[in-house]
Design an enzyme around this catalytic site. Structure first.
Site, PDB file in Angstrom:
ATOM      1  N   TRP A 187     -79.717 -57.729  71.495  1.00 38.31           N
ATOM      2  CA  TRP A 187     -78.269 -57.635  71.287  1.00 38.31           C
ATOM      3  C   TRP A 187     -77.950 -56.195  70.927  1.00 38.31           C
ATOM      4  O   TRP A 187     -78.583 -55.620  70.033  1.00 38.31           O
ATOM      5  CB  TRP A 187     -77.782 -58.553  70.147  1.00 38.31           C
ATOM      6  CG  TRP A 187     -76.358 -58.234  69.798  1.00 38.31           C
ATOM      7  CD1 TRP A 187     -75.249 -58.522  70.535  1.00 38.31           C
ATOM      8  CD2 TRP A 187     -75.901 -57.511  68.635  1.00 38.31           C
ATOM      9  NE1 TRP A 187     -74.134 -58.028  69.914  1.00 38.31           N
ATOM     10  CE2 TRP A 187     -74.505 -57.404  68.759  1.00 38.31           C
ATOM     11  CE3 TRP A 187     -76.526 -56.947  67.532  1.00 38.31           C
ATOM     12  CZ2 TRP A 187     -73.712 -56.750  67.808  1.00 38.31           C
ATOM     13  CZ3 TRP A 187     -75.746 -56.297  66.579  1.00 38.31           C
ATOM     14  CH2 TRP A 187     -74.351 -56.208  66.711  1.00 38.31           C
ATOM     15  N   GLU A 226     -78.058 -61.349  74.425  1.00 33.81           N
ATOM     16  CA  GLU A 226     -76.952 -61.945  73.661  1.00 33.81           C
ATOM     17  C   GLU A 226     -75.644 -61.182  73.835  1.00 33.81           C
ATOM     18  O   GLU A 226     -75.550 -60.003  73.513  1.00 33.81           O
ATOM     19  CB  GLU A 226     -77.343 -61.962  72.171  1.00 33.81           C
ATOM     20  CG  GLU A 226     -76.280 -62.548  71.260  1.00 33.81           C
ATOM     21  CD  GLU A 226     -76.708 -62.526  69.787  1.00 33.81           C
ATOM     22  OE1 GLU A 226     -77.774 -61.938  69.481  1.00 33.81           O
ATOM     23  OE2 GLU A 226     -75.979 -63.080  68.961  1.00 33.81           O
ATOM     24  N   LYS A 228     -71.357 -60.746  73.228  1.00 34.72           N
ATOM     25  CA  LYS A 228     -70.464 -60.859  72.085  1.00 34.72           C
ATOM     26  C   LYS A 228     -69.047 -60.539  72.536  1.00 34.72           C
ATOM     27  O   LYS A 228     -68.845 -59.722  73.420  1.00 34.72           O
ATOM     28  CB  LYS A 228     -70.922 -59.871  71.005  1.00 34.72           C
ATOM     29  CG  LYS A 228     -70.165 -59.953  69.710  1.00 34.72           C
ATOM     30  CD  LYS A 228     -70.945 -59.230  68.622  1.00 34.72           C
ATOM     31  CE  LYS A 228     -70.157 -59.228  67.325  1.00 34.72           C
ATOM     32  NZ  LYS A 228     -70.972 -58.846  66.189  1.00 34.72           N
ATOM     33  N   ASP A 259     -74.583 -67.091  70.903  1.00 33.57           N
ATOM     34  CA  ASP A 259     -74.292 -67.080  69.468  1.00 33.57           C
ATOM     35  C   ASP A 259     -72.947 -67.768  69.317  1.00 33.57           C
ATOM     36  O   ASP A 259     -71.957 -67.355  69.927  1.00 33.57           O
ATOM     37  CB  ASP A 259     -74.254 -65.638  68.955  1.00 33.57           C
ATOM     38  CG  ASP A 259     -74.062 -65.566  67.450  1.00 33.57           C
ATOM     39  OD1 ASP A 259     -73.140 -66.225  66.943  1.00 33.57           O
ATOM     40  OD2 ASP A 259     -74.827 -64.852  66.784  1.00 33.57           O
ATOM     41  N   HIS A 262     -69.707 -65.805  68.854  1.00 33.18           N
ATOM     42  CA  HIS A 262     -69.392 -64.683  69.737  1.00 33.18           C
ATOM     43  C   HIS A 262     -68.412 -64.984  70.858  1.00 33.18           C
ATOM     44  O   HIS A 262     -68.411 -64.334  71.891  1.00 33.18           O
ATOM     45  CB  HIS A 262     -70.686 -64.134  70.347  1.00 33.18           C
ATOM     46  CG  HIS A 262     -71.525 -63.411  69.351  1.00 33.18           C
ATOM     47  ND1 HIS A 262     -72.605 -62.648  69.695  1.00 33.18           N
ATOM     48  CD2 HIS A 262     -71.421 -63.321  68.010  1.00 33.18           C
ATOM     49  CE1 HIS A 262     -73.152 -62.122  68.606  1.00 33.18           C
ATOM     50  NE2 HIS A 262     -72.453 -62.532  67.574  1.00 33.18           N
ATOM     51  N   HIS A 286     -77.983 -68.983  68.790  1.00 35.93           N
ATOM     52  CA  HIS A 286     -77.786 -68.462  67.441  1.00 35.93           C
ATOM     53  C   HIS A 286     -76.696 -69.322  66.834  1.00 35.93           C
ATOM     54  O   HIS A 286     -75.516 -69.118  67.128  1.00 35.93           O
ATOM     55  CB  HIS A 286     -77.329 -66.998  67.468  1.00 35.93           C
ATOM     56  CG  HIS A 286     -78.450 -66.033  67.655  1.00 35.93           C
ATOM     57  ND1 HIS A 286     -78.279 -64.669  67.545  1.00 35.93           N
ATOM     58  CD2 HIS A 286     -79.769 -66.230  67.893  1.00 35.93           C
ATOM     59  CE1 HIS A 286     -79.443 -64.075  67.740  1.00 35.93           C
ATOM     60  NE2 HIS A 286     -80.361 -64.991  67.960  1.00 35.93           N
ATOM     61  N   ASP A 294     -66.129 -63.510  64.114  1.00 37.88           N
ATOM     62  CA  ASP A 294     -67.583 -63.669  64.025  1.00 37.88           C
ATOM     63  C   ASP A 294     -68.042 -63.352  62.601  1.00 37.88           C
ATOM     64  O   ASP A 294     -68.737 -62.380  62.363  1.00 37.88           O
ATOM     65  CB  ASP A 294     -68.227 -62.711  65.037  1.00 37.88           C
ATOM     66  CG  ASP A 294     -69.740 -62.762  65.004  1.00 37.88           C
ATOM     67  OD1 ASP A 294     -70.289 -63.825  64.697  1.00 37.88           O
ATOM     68  OD2 ASP A 294     -70.361 -61.730  65.309  1.00 37.88           O
ATOM     69  N   ASP A 296     -70.037 -64.908  60.574  1.00 43.77           N
ATOM     70  CA  ASP A 296     -71.402 -65.241  60.175  1.00 43.77           C
ATOM     71  C   ASP A 296     -71.486 -66.033  58.879  1.00 43.77           C
ATOM     72  O   ASP A 296     -72.350 -65.784  58.038  1.00 43.77           O
ATOM     73  CB  ASP A 296     -72.263 -63.974  60.106  1.00 43.77           C
ATOM     74  CG  ASP A 296     -72.615 -63.458  61.492  1.00 43.77           C
ATOM     75  OD1 ASP A 296     -73.356 -64.165  62.195  1.00 43.77           O
ATOM     76  OD2 ASP A 296     -72.140 -62.381  61.881  1.00 43.77           O
ATOM     77  N   ASP A 326     -78.225 -67.788  62.971  1.00 43.22           N
ATOM     78  CA  ASP A 326     -77.821 -66.396  62.771  1.00 43.22           C
ATOM     79  C   ASP A 326     -76.564 -66.329  61.928  1.00 43.22           C
ATOM     80  O   ASP A 326     -75.459 -66.519  62.425  1.00 43.22           O
ATOM     81  CB  ASP A 326     -77.587 -65.699  64.121  1.00 43.22           C
ATOM     82  CG  ASP A 326     -77.247 -64.218  63.935  1.00 43.22           C
ATOM     83  OD1 ASP A 326     -77.416 -63.720  62.807  1.00 43.22           O
ATOM     84  OD2 ASP A 326     -76.814 -63.577  64.904  1.00 43.22           O
TER      85      ASP A 326
END
Ligand code: RNT
Ligand code: ZN
Length: 419
Positions: A187, A226, A228, A259, A262, A286, A294, A296, A326
């Site tokens: 990524w 990956e 995004k 992810d 993303h 992820h 995003d 997280d 993630d």
């Protein structure tokens, strides 16, 4: 009655109840036991790593919060991960980033990393029965800037190409050592904060850089890429967009990393699974929790994760989809964050494995759509939680909320003493 007896008794009843819908609970539990979650090492220390470059400049990623007790070195991360593993059933993997090497206090720049920096991790993982996965690290470095592999400046681009090639070599060494393919995720944050007139140009450069990175064929590692939607500080344009990597991976037969943070917040990641499975060999996940962006946040058992697990199980693709986590929340107990996320993921898969899919498919084939919808609704409140408790009990890990006290104890005895 003792708690254990209550759980065992409940389990027998739940098993009977599921059997009335044609669901084999023991089989579901066996499959859950085999679900290996790739645990991201970076929740333990807010994505800091152990480089001694003397500067943390260069963005690309950001953890927020300052809860005390983060792991400060390799020993502490290992200690924390070992503790986490005592609180979750099943055999899992650990996902490392290139900045987590054992650099022995020396300055080792990213274009210098090599497998020897990870032999300690390999030994330790072997002792603990863990398999390792890997990531190249393009963020948090003076040369990170806005563009790494997509940089028109050859010197900077070559630096990152060298780094990424080395990471593939490290992943290969890990895979060979552990006798199981090491999955290496790529990524890069490359993008632009404001309007660019070179969208095509940067993407062509990224395409060429990737081709150069992937020249060597390896037998013990697998590549995944990956995408995004946007990065913080790089809101207008992302070189490695979803269209870009999806096309690249289909064309070059690479693994797509999805992810869950993303994408546009209204997009269904679950629905991407059966589409991708038609065209790419494997998928890496992820699993995260985006809040407005995003962000997280810690993975929890919400509809998004539940649906994601269901689409994987319905497609019988547990062997083609790698499940990784993630997120990095620095505002709460970091070990607690791990355990919540791993358990939530396992619960989502358990629910999926307990779905009366055969019956639902029969209703669908017969055109009985009311019956299908009704059964989907009823399935939500079947006693899966009793089965979950039984899973924890028989895997010798804390049942239900009992893990909270264990995390508190570890905080009292270990993490709160880290100053
Ligand atoms: C960043 C990506 C990437 C990182 C890790 C640390 O938005 O999700 O996967 O979180 O590599
Ligand atoms: Zn990710």
């Amino acid at each position: 009655m003792k708690k254990e007896e209550i759980i065992r008794g409940g389990y027998e009843i739940a098993k009977e109840r599921y059997a009335t819908l044609g669901v084999n609970v023991d089989l579901a539990l066996e499959k859950l036991r085999q679900l290996s979650v790739s645990i991201h090492c970076w929740q333990a220390d807010d994505v800091t790593g152990f480089e001694n470059l003397g500067s943390l400049s260069g963005g690309g990623i950001m953890a927020t919060g300052n809860y005390p007790g983060k792991a400060r070195n390799i020993d502490e991360i290992r200690q924390d991960i070992e503790k986490v593993l005592t609180l979750v059933g099943g055999n899992h993997r650990l996902n490392l980033h290139a900045i987590y090497g054992d650099f022995g206090g020396r300055i080792v720049d990213r274009d210098q990393v090599e497998a020897t920096h990870f032999t300690g991790w390999m030994q330790w993982a072997k002792e603990k029965g863990l398999k390792l996965d890997f990531n190249s690290t393009s963020f948090g470095h003076p040369k990170s800037g806005d563009l790494t592999l997509a940089n028109p400046d050859k010197a900077i681009r070559d630096f990152w190409i060298e780094h990424t090639k080395r990471c593939r070599r490290i992943a290969e060494a890990i895979g060979q050592f552990q006798g199981d393919p090491c999955i290496m995720n790529l990524w890069v944050h490359d993008g632009m904060k404001d309007l660019t007139v070179n969208r095509y140009c940067y993407r062509r450069i990224l395409e060429q850089s990737l081709d150069e990175v992937f020249t060597e064929e390896y037998a013990h590692m697998k590549d995944c890429l990956e995408a995004k939607l946007f990065g913080i500080g790089l809101e207008s344009y992302t070189v490695g967009s979803y269209d870009f990597y999806l096309s690249y991976c289909v064309n070059r037969k690479k693994i797509v990393t999805l992810d869950t943070g993303h994408f546009h917040l209204s997009e269904s990641i679950a629905d991407k699974i059966p589409s991708l499975l038609c065209f790419v060999p494997e998928i890496m996940l992820h699993v995260s929790r985006p809040i407005r962006w995003d962000s997280d946040h810690v993975t929890i058992l919400n509809d998004d994760v539940a649906e994601l697990a269901k689409e994987i199980v319905r497609a019988e693709a547990l062997n083609r989809v790698h499940v990784g986590l993630d997120y990095f929340d620095a505002s709460i107990n970091r070990l607690g964050a791990y355990v919540i996320g791993i358990r939530a993921t396992q619960k989502a898969f358990l629910q999926a494995l307990l779905e009366p899919t055969a019956l639902l498919r029969k209703q669908e084939a017969d055109g009985h759509y009311f019956e299908r919808l009704a059964l989907l609704e009823e399935a939500k409140s079947l006693p899966w939680n009793v089965v979950w408790d039984y899973f924890c009990l028989t895997n010798n890990v804390a049942v239900g909320e009992d893990y909270i006290a264990e995390i508190q104890k570890y905080e009292r005895e270990v993490t709160s003493k880290r100053k």
